[in-house]
Design a protein around this motif. Structure first.
Motif, PDB file in Angstrom:
ATOM      1  N   GLN A  45       0.840  -1.200   0.000  1.00 50.52           N
ATOM      2  CA  GLN A  45       0.000   0.000   0.000  1.00 50.52           C
ATOM      3  C   GLN A  45       0.875   1.250   0.000  1.00 50.52           C
ATOM      4  N   ALA A  62       0.292  -9.015   4.153  1.00 55.23           N
ATOM      5  CA  ALA A  62       0.181 -10.417   3.753  1.00 55.23           C
ATOM      6  C   ALA A  62      -1.233 -10.723   3.247  1.00 55.23           C
ATOM      7  N   ARG A  63      -1.312 -11.578   2.259  1.00 56.34           N
ATOM      8  CA  ARG A  63      -2.597 -12.003   1.704  1.00 56.34           C
ATOM      9  C   ARG A  63      -2.629 -13.508   1.526  1.00 56.34           C
ATOM     10  N   PRO A  74      -6.245 -11.037   7.027  1.00 53.74           N
ATOM     11  CA  PRO A  74      -5.013 -11.176   7.817  1.00 53.74           C
ATOM     12  C   PRO A  74      -5.290 -11.178   9.321  1.00 53.74           C
ATOM     13  N   ILE A  87       4.112 -18.217  12.810  1.00 59.20           N
ATOM     14  CA  ILE A  87       4.338 -16.807  12.479  1.00 59.20           C
ATOM     15  C   ILE A  87       5.794 -16.523  12.123  1.00 59.20           C
ATOM     16  N   VAL A  94       7.293 -13.102   4.352  1.00 62.39           N
ATOM     17  CA  VAL A  94       6.775 -11.797   3.918  1.00 62.39           C
ATOM     18  C   VAL A  94       7.937 -10.802   3.797  1.00 62.39           C
ATOM     19  N   ILE A 114       5.473  -6.766  12.090  1.00 59.07           N
ATOM     20  CA  ILE A 114       6.108  -7.821  12.875  1.00 59.07           C
ATOM     21  C   ILE A 114       5.193  -8.180  14.047  1.00 59.07           C
ATOM     22  N   GLU A 145       7.113  -2.544  11.688  1.00 57.90           N
ATOM     23  CA  GLU A 145       5.991  -1.967  12.440  1.00 57.90           C
ATOM     24  C   GLU A 145       5.529  -2.940  13.510  1.00 57.90           C
ATOM     25  N   ASP A 175       2.930   1.002  15.563  1.00 52.34           N
ATOM     26  CA  ASP A 175       1.737   0.911  14.713  1.00 52.34           C
ATOM     27  C   ASP A 175       0.475   1.136  15.545  1.00 52.34           C
ATOM     28  N   ASP A 176      -0.574   1.595  14.902  1.00 50.82           N
ATOM     29  CA  ASP A 176      -1.914   1.685  15.518  1.00 50.82           C
ATOM     30  C   ASP A 176      -1.937   2.542  16.778  1.00 50.82           C
ATOM     31  N   GLN A 199      -6.236   4.162  12.404  1.00 47.24           N
ATOM     32  CA  GLN A 199      -7.331   4.596  11.535  1.00 47.24           C
ATOM     33  C   GLN A 199      -8.612   4.928  12.296  1.00 47.24           C
ATOM     34  N   GLU A 232      -2.832   6.660   9.174  1.00 47.44           N
ATOM     35  CA  GLU A 232      -3.298   5.569   8.309  1.00 47.44           C
ATOM     36  C   GLU A 232      -4.812   5.478   8.266  1.00 47.44           C
ATOM     37  N   GLY A 233      -5.316   4.875   7.197  1.00 44.43           N
ATOM     38  CA  GLY A 233      -6.765   4.754   7.030  1.00 44.43           C
ATOM     39  C   GLY A 233      -7.401   6.021   6.480  1.00 44.43           C
TER      40      GLY A 233
HETATM   41  P1  C2E Z   1      -1.979  -2.677   9.950  1.00 45.46           P
HETATM   42  O1  C2E Z   1      -0.537  -2.992   9.968  1.00 45.46           O
HETATM   43  O2  C2E Z   1      -2.437  -1.572  10.845  1.00 45.46           O
HETATM   44  O3  C2E Z   1      -2.329  -2.382   8.433  1.00 45.46           O
HETATM   45  C1  C2E Z   1      -3.300  -1.458   7.985  1.00 45.46           C
HETATM   46  C2  C2E Z   1      -4.594  -2.130   7.636  1.00 45.46           C
HETATM   47  O4  C2E Z   1      -5.558  -1.128   7.270  1.00 45.46           O
HETATM   48  C3  C2E Z   1      -4.516  -3.072   6.420  1.00 45.46           C
HETATM   49  O5  C2E Z   1      -5.487  -4.105   6.627  1.00 45.46           O
HETATM   50  C4  C2E Z   1      -4.972  -2.156   5.280  1.00 45.46           C
HETATM   51  O6  C2E Z   1      -5.470  -2.864   4.162  1.00 45.46           O
HETATM   52  C5  C2E Z   1      -6.054  -1.375   5.975  1.00 45.46           C
HETATM   53  N1  C2E Z   1      -6.295  -0.073   5.341  1.00 45.46           N
HETATM   54  C6  C2E Z   1      -5.421   0.734   4.687  1.00 45.46           C
HETATM   55  N2  C2E Z   1      -5.990   1.872   4.278  1.00 45.46           N
HETATM   56  C7  C2E Z   1      -7.279   1.824   4.690  1.00 45.46           C
HETATM   57  C8  C2E Z   1      -8.389   2.733   4.574  1.00 45.46           C
HETATM   58  O7  C2E Z   1      -8.309   3.826   4.008  1.00 45.46           O
HETATM   59  N3  C2E Z   1      -9.560   2.337   5.158  1.00 45.46           N
HETATM   60  C9  C2E Z   1      -9.678   1.132   5.802  1.00 45.46           C
HETATM   61  N4  C2E Z   1     -10.864   0.828   6.319  1.00 45.46           N
HETATM   62  N5  C2E Z   1      -8.646   0.248   5.929  1.00 45.46           N
HETATM   63  C10 C2E Z   1      -7.461   0.606   5.382  1.00 45.46           C
HETATM   64  P2  C2E Z   1      -5.150  -5.637   6.342  1.00 45.46           P
HETATM   65  O8  C2E Z   1      -4.274  -5.773   5.127  1.00 45.46           O
HETATM   66  O9  C2E Z   1      -6.433  -6.375   6.388  1.00 45.46           O
HETATM   67  O10 C2E Z   1      -4.258  -6.044   7.586  1.00 45.46           O
HETATM   68  C11 C2E Z   1      -4.775  -6.017   8.877  1.00 45.46           C
HETATM   69  C12 C2E Z   1      -3.691  -6.197   9.912  1.00 45.46           C
HETATM   70  O11 C2E Z   1      -3.111  -7.492   9.809  1.00 45.46           O
HETATM   71  C13 C2E Z   1      -2.519  -5.225   9.765  1.00 45.46           C
HETATM   72  O12 C2E Z   1      -2.867  -3.979  10.336  1.00 45.46           O
HETATM   73  C14 C2E Z   1      -1.447  -5.963  10.530  1.00 45.46           C
HETATM   74  O13 C2E Z   1      -1.603  -5.759  11.911  1.00 45.46           O
HETATM   75  C15 C2E Z   1      -1.770  -7.413  10.205  1.00 45.46           C
HETATM   76  N6  C2E Z   1      -0.888  -7.873   9.134  1.00 45.46           N
HETATM   77  C16 C2E Z   1      -1.027  -7.814   7.787  1.00 45.46           C
HETATM   78  N7  C2E Z   1       0.043  -8.362   7.158  1.00 45.46           N
HETATM   79  C17 C2E Z   1       0.887  -8.784   8.126  1.00 45.46           C
HETATM   80  C18 C2E Z   1       2.169  -9.451   8.127  1.00 45.46           C
HETATM   81  O14 C2E Z   1       2.811  -9.732   7.093  1.00 45.46           O
HETATM   82  N8  C2E Z   1       2.721  -9.748   9.358  1.00 45.46           N
HETATM   83  C19 C2E Z   1       2.080  -9.410  10.530  1.00 45.46           C
HETATM   84  N9  C2E Z   1       2.663  -9.723  11.678  1.00 45.46           N
HETATM   85  N10 C2E Z   1       0.886  -8.789  10.554  1.00 45.46           N
HETATM   86  C20 C2E Z   1       0.299  -8.471   9.373  1.00 45.46           C
END
Ligand code: C2E
Ligand code: MG
Ligand code: MG
Ligand code: MG
Length: 277
Positions: A45, A62-63, A74, A87, A94, A114, A145, A175-176, A199, A232-233
């Motif tokens: 992104q 990740a998807r 995720p 993990i 990843v 992470i 992050e 993060d967050d 977000q 973010e968001g």
């Molecule tokens: P995150 O790291 O806080 O990532 C941001 C999430 O917000 C992502 O969701 C992204 O798709 C979503 N997002 C971005 N822009 C917007 C927006 O404008 N509006 C809304 N509603 N959402 C938005 P995603 O991809 O579903 O991932 C969710 C969480 O899963 C991530 O939150 C992260 O905590 C975790 N995650 C994803 N990939 C990995 C990975 O490779 N390793 C680890 N450990 N965690 C991961």
């Protein structure tokens, strides 16, 4: 209730619990297989500079497209991977995939998420360093992050882990921020290189009320600690404007770009270079 064929004996069980456990077991089995077969994909992104809207970084996400079921969130499969010890392998795969991708985008920085569980492996920092040297990626382009849940649970271990990662040259983002306890103490103590505003706060800034005050207080806090801020968001132009005026350095969200495959990032970069010329 089920009748055992031919013997006339009855077994009593709770069909609901069985079905849930069965589904969960199958999910685990499928995830393990997907990780082993390198079927976990990575999308990216865009993160843009708040002043001029230029893409300066990407976050790897990740998807998993589960065979016969479609995409799994995720939030779900990362959780399963954390609880089952998968993990470590998933996280490193990843990181490796994303590092390989970012080599093609010399203008961009890369952020990778992470999980706390990955620190439990004492060799984690070593694996991260090895990945960078194998793929010839400069660690200072990479930000890891992590969310605060980990710091609250075990601050001493978190600090040691962060220091071992920083020694490699990689950057660490919180993060967050604003979604949980968001302790000021942790922010100071851990020496984060970046704060990401959650977000949930971003979603409310255009509605007036106290959200903008809260946003500005958060940015001021980061400023006081000399930490750059990413929001973010970001979904609307109004939100983007308020965030920029409040002093956020970088913005990320659907308004600027959804998570997308690597080749789409490559195309965006090409267009950006054309415009810049
Ligand atoms: P995150 O790291 O806080 O990532 C941001 C999430 O917000 C992502 O969701 C992204 O798709 C979503 N997002 C971005 N822009 C917007 C927006 O404008 N509006 C809304 N509603 N959402 C938005 P995603 O991809 O579903 O991932 C969710 C969480 O899963 C991530 O939150 C992260 O905590 C975790 N995650 C994803 N990939 C990995 C990975 O490779 N390793 C680890 N450990 N965690 C991961
Ligand atoms: Mg993140
Ligand atoms: Mg986040
Ligand atoms: Mg999150």
């Amino acid at each position: 209730r089920s009748k055992e064929a031919g013997r006339g004996r009855w077994t009593v069980y709770a069909p609901c619990m069985d079905a849930e456990r069965e589904e969960r077991n199958q999910l685990e089995i499928d995830l393990r297989r997907a990780i082993e077969n390198s079927e976990i994909g990575v999308v990216y992104q865009p993160v843009v500079d708040a002043r001029d809207g230029r893409m300066v970084s990407v976050e790897a996400l990740a998807r998993w497209n589960r065979t016969g079921h479609g995409p799994v969130s995720p939030e779900i499969f990362i959780g399963v991977a954390e609880q089952t010890g998968m993990i470590d392998q998933l996280g490193l795969s990843v990181l490796r995939t994303a590092c390989r991708a970012v080599r093609q985008w010399p203008d961009l920085r890369l952020a990778v998420n992470i999980s706390p569980g990955q620190f439990r492996d004492p060799a984690f920092a070593g694996h991260v360093a090895q990945t960078f040297s194998d793929l010839d990626v400069n660690p200072n382009r990479i930000t890891l992050e992590m969310t605060e849940s980990y710091f609250i649970r075990n601050p001493a271990r978190a600090l040691a882990a962060i220091n071992s990662l920083k020694a490699i040259g990689v950057k660490i983002a919180l993060d967050d921020f604003g979604s949980g306890f968001s302790s000021v103490g942790y922010l100071r103590q851990f020496g984060f290189d970046r704060m990401k505003i959650d977000q949930s706060l971003v979603a409310t800034v255009a509605e007036g009320g106290s959200a903008v005050d809260l946003l500005q207080a958060t940015v001021a806090l980061a400023r006081a600690l000399d930490i750059p801020v990413t929001a973010e968001g970001v979904e609307t132009e109004d939100q983007a404007k308020i965030l920029r005026l409040s002093g956020c350095d970088e913005l990320q969200g659907y308004f600027f770009g959804r998570p997308m495959p690597g080749d789409a990032i490559g195309r965006m970069l090409m267009e950006q270079r054309e415009v810049g010329r």
